[in-house]
Design a protein around this motif. Structure first.
Motif, PDB file in Angstrom:
ATOM      1  N   UNK A   1     -22.121 -39.949   5.618  1.00  0.00           N
ATOM      2  CA  UNK A   1     -21.706 -38.613   5.158  1.00  0.00           C
ATOM      3  C   UNK A   1     -22.890 -37.647   5.304  1.00  0.00           C
ATOM      4  N   UNK A   2     -22.621 -36.502   5.920  1.00  0.00           N
ATOM      5  CA  UNK A   2     -23.700 -35.517   6.056  1.00  0.00           C
ATOM      6  C   UNK A   2     -23.206 -34.132   5.662  1.00  0.00           C
ATOM      7  N   UNK A   3     -24.165 -33.280   5.331  1.00  0.00           N
ATOM      8  CA  UNK A   3     -23.840 -31.920   4.863  1.00  0.00           C
ATOM      9  C   UNK A   3     -24.636 -30.895   5.646  1.00  0.00           C
ATOM     10  N   UNK A   4     -23.973 -29.785   5.956  1.00  0.00           N
ATOM     11  CA  UNK A   4     -24.659 -28.643   6.560  1.00  0.00           C
ATOM     12  C   UNK A   4     -24.377 -27.462   5.638  1.00  0.00           C
ATOM     13  N   UNK A   5     -25.415 -26.776   5.190  1.00  0.00           N
ATOM     14  CA  UNK A   5     -25.149 -25.683   4.239  1.00  0.00           C
ATOM     15  C   UNK A   5     -24.867 -24.336   4.932  1.00  0.00           C
ATOM     16  N   UNK A   6     -24.665 -24.370   6.223  1.00  0.00           N
ATOM     17  CA  UNK A   6     -24.163 -23.217   6.987  1.00  0.00           C
ATOM     18  C   UNK A   6     -24.946 -21.927   6.708  1.00  0.00           C
ATOM     19  N   UNK A   7     -26.274 -22.090   6.669  1.00  0.00           N
ATOM     20  CA  UNK A   7     -27.150 -20.936   6.365  1.00  0.00           C
ATOM     21  C   UNK A   7     -26.960 -19.787   7.364  1.00  0.00           C
ATOM     22  N   UNK A   8     -26.872 -20.166   8.655  1.00  0.00           N
ATOM     23  CA  UNK A   8     -26.754 -19.142   9.700  1.00  0.00           C
ATOM     24  C   UNK A   8     -25.452 -18.343   9.510  1.00  0.00           C
ATOM     25  N   UNK A   9     -24.392 -19.084   9.157  1.00  0.00           N
ATOM     26  CA  UNK A   9     -23.103 -18.418   8.931  1.00  0.00           C
ATOM     27  C   UNK A   9     -23.199 -17.475   7.736  1.00  0.00           C
ATOM     28  N   UNK A  10     -23.856 -17.944   6.690  1.00  0.00           N
ATOM     29  CA  UNK A  10     -23.971 -17.123   5.487  1.00  0.00           C
ATOM     30  C   UNK A  10     -24.714 -15.816   5.790  1.00  0.00           C
ATOM     31  N   UNK A  11     -25.799 -15.936   6.578  1.00  0.00           N
ATOM     32  CA  UNK A  11     -26.564 -14.727   6.957  1.00  0.00           C
ATOM     33  C   UNK A  11     -25.674 -13.792   7.772  1.00  0.00           C
ATOM     34  N   UNK A  12     -24.936 -14.376   8.713  1.00  0.00           N
ATOM     35  CA  UNK A  12     -24.065 -13.577   9.570  1.00  0.00           C
ATOM     36  C   UNK A  12     -23.000 -12.875   8.717  1.00  0.00           C
ATOM     37  N   UNK A  13     -22.400 -13.643   7.793  1.00  0.00           N
ATOM     38  CA  UNK A  13     -21.316 -13.063   6.984  1.00  0.00           C
ATOM     39  C   UNK A  13     -21.842 -11.955   6.074  1.00  0.00           C
ATOM     40  N   UNK A  14     -23.078 -12.108   5.607  1.00  0.00           N
ATOM     41  CA  UNK A  14     -23.651 -11.077   4.756  1.00  0.00           C
ATOM     42  C   UNK A  14     -23.662  -9.734   5.481  1.00  0.00           C
ATOM     43  N   UNK A  15     -23.878  -9.789   6.802  1.00  0.00           N
ATOM     44  CA  UNK A  15     -23.927  -8.533   7.565  1.00  0.00           C
ATOM     45  C   UNK A  15     -22.568  -8.124   8.131  1.00  0.00           C
ATOM     46  N   UNK A  16     -21.750  -9.098   8.466  1.00  0.00           N
ATOM     47  CA  UNK A  16     -20.570  -8.789   9.279  1.00  0.00           C
ATOM     48  C   UNK A  16     -19.218  -8.784   8.585  1.00  0.00           C
ATOM     49  N   UNK A  17     -19.191  -9.101   7.309  1.00  0.00           N
ATOM     50  CA  UNK A  17     -17.897  -9.022   6.642  1.00  0.00           C
ATOM     51  C   UNK A  17     -17.699  -7.598   6.135  1.00  0.00           C
ATOM     52  N   UNK A  18     -16.463  -7.099   6.158  1.00  0.00           N
ATOM     53  CA  UNK A  18     -16.228  -5.763   5.597  1.00  0.00           C
ATOM     54  C   UNK A  18     -16.648  -5.734   4.119  1.00  0.00           C
ATOM     55  N   UNK A  19     -17.052  -4.558   3.649  1.00  0.00           N
ATOM     56  CA  UNK A  19     -17.597  -4.406   2.295  1.00  0.00           C
ATOM     57  C   UNK A  19     -16.706  -5.061   1.233  1.00  0.00           C
ATOM     58  N   UNK A  20     -15.404  -4.867   1.337  1.00  0.00           N
ATOM     59  CA  UNK A  20     -14.487  -5.384   0.316  1.00  0.00           C
ATOM     60  C   UNK A  20     -14.648  -6.887   0.132  1.00  0.00           C
ATOM     61  N   UNK A  21     -14.934  -7.604   1.228  1.00  0.00           N
ATOM     62  CA  UNK A  21     -15.083  -9.065   1.144  1.00  0.00           C
ATOM     63  C   UNK A  21     -16.497  -9.447   0.759  1.00  0.00           C
ATOM     64  N   UNK A  22     -17.470  -8.654   1.299  1.00  0.00           N
ATOM     65  CA  UNK A  22     -18.869  -8.974   1.069  1.00  0.00           C
ATOM     66  C   UNK A  22     -19.235  -8.936  -0.400  1.00  0.00           C
TER      67      UNK A  22
END
Ligand SMILES: C[S@@+](CC[C@H](N)C(=O)[O-])C[C@H]1O[C@@H](n2cnc3c(N)ncnc32)[C@H](O)[C@@H]1O
Length: 248
Positions: free
Chosen positions: A213-234
């Motif tokens: 069993x392995x885990x990836x904490x998806x840091x790159x995705x989190x950084x991307x989402x911080x910038x790229x999700x519309x304000x309402x979701x962010x």
């Protein structure tokens, strides 16, 4: 009405708007997700992949574009119609089955990969579901689960979610009461309604007999989402997403 019927009804209605405004730059998001998926499956071979709770087909269509044989299952017929429509527009092929994630009409050991994203929180019997996913994966195949801790009940986060709902209502004309009117009556019967942690999933996977069993904490995705999700979701939540892999 039983729990599954309420869930089905909600997603049938939600299928009209789901996934429409997730990212401000969808192409960049797709590129990033393809990288995440490629790392998770760890091979260039053509695989048989099952996406459980396929929704409008976000992951399944990426896998199909990458050349894999993809099957999607969903409890909501309306979600499956949306996926069919999206696949047709993109000229992609995905087999679709209307079924329950806890009881798959699929042969034992048929798939190389069984994946699901943002599904665990709405599953009434998570242990049964993971056992079922494991049954349909070949020995040596993988189960990939992507989810997160959705709700932080600190006062500032509750305020942010309230503002987010208002923004969604104003910008997308989507009534936030649709969710509460369905899920409020059943949330106590959903073990991971407020989200799940990597430890929760390690426990579920271990009990189903999965290994490595392995885990990836998806840091790159989190950084991307911080910038790229519309304000309402962010502003609404910081879900602490993770991607878990277990091998059969
Ligand atoms: C939050 S959406 C996620 C959709 C998709 N996986 C994604 O990441 O975009 C949850 C999806 O799971 C489906 N679903 C909920 N309960 C299910 C069940 N018991 N069996 C199959 N699908 C289910 C819903 O209809 C909905 O399409």
């Amino acid at each position: 009405m039983d729990v599954k019927s309420i869930i089905r009804l909600y997603w049938d209605k939600r299928s009209q708007t789901y996934g429409k405004n997730t990212y401000r730059s969808p192409d960049e998001a797709q590129h990033l997700w393809k990288g995440i998926l490629k790392n998770a499956i760890c091979t260039d071979e053509r695989l048989r992949i099952l996406d459980v709770g396929i929704g409008t087909g976000f992951l399944a269509l990426l896998f199909s574009e990458m050349g894999h044989n993809v099957t999607g299952i969903d409890i909501s017929k309306c979600m499956l119609s949306k996926t069919r429509c999206n696949a047709d527009k993109m000229g992609l092929n995905v087999d679709l089955i209307h079924a329950d994630a806890e009881n798959l009409p699929v042969k034992d050991e048929y798939f190389d990969i069984v994946i699901n994203r943002h599904l665990l929180w709405t599953i009434p019997n998570p242990g049964t579901a993971v056992n079922e996913w494991s049954r349909t994966v070949r020995t040596g195949g993988k189960i990939i689960l992507i989810d997160g801790k959705w709700h932080d009940y600190a006062i500032d986060m509750r305020l942010r979610r309230f503002i987010s709902k208002m923004l969604v209502f104003m910008t997308e004309k989507r009534d936030p009461r649709l969710f509460t009117s369905h899920y409020d009556s059943i949330k106590d019967r959903l073990q991971f309604f407020y989200g799940s942690t990597p430890d929760n999933v390690i426990d579920l996977f271990s009990k189903a007999g999965l290994k490595n069993i392995s885990m990836n904490n998806l840091e790159e995705l989190e950084k991307f989402e911080t910038k790229n999700r519309p304000l309402a979701y962010r502003i609404a939540n910081k879900p602490s997403l993770y991607l878990a892999i277990g091998e059969k």
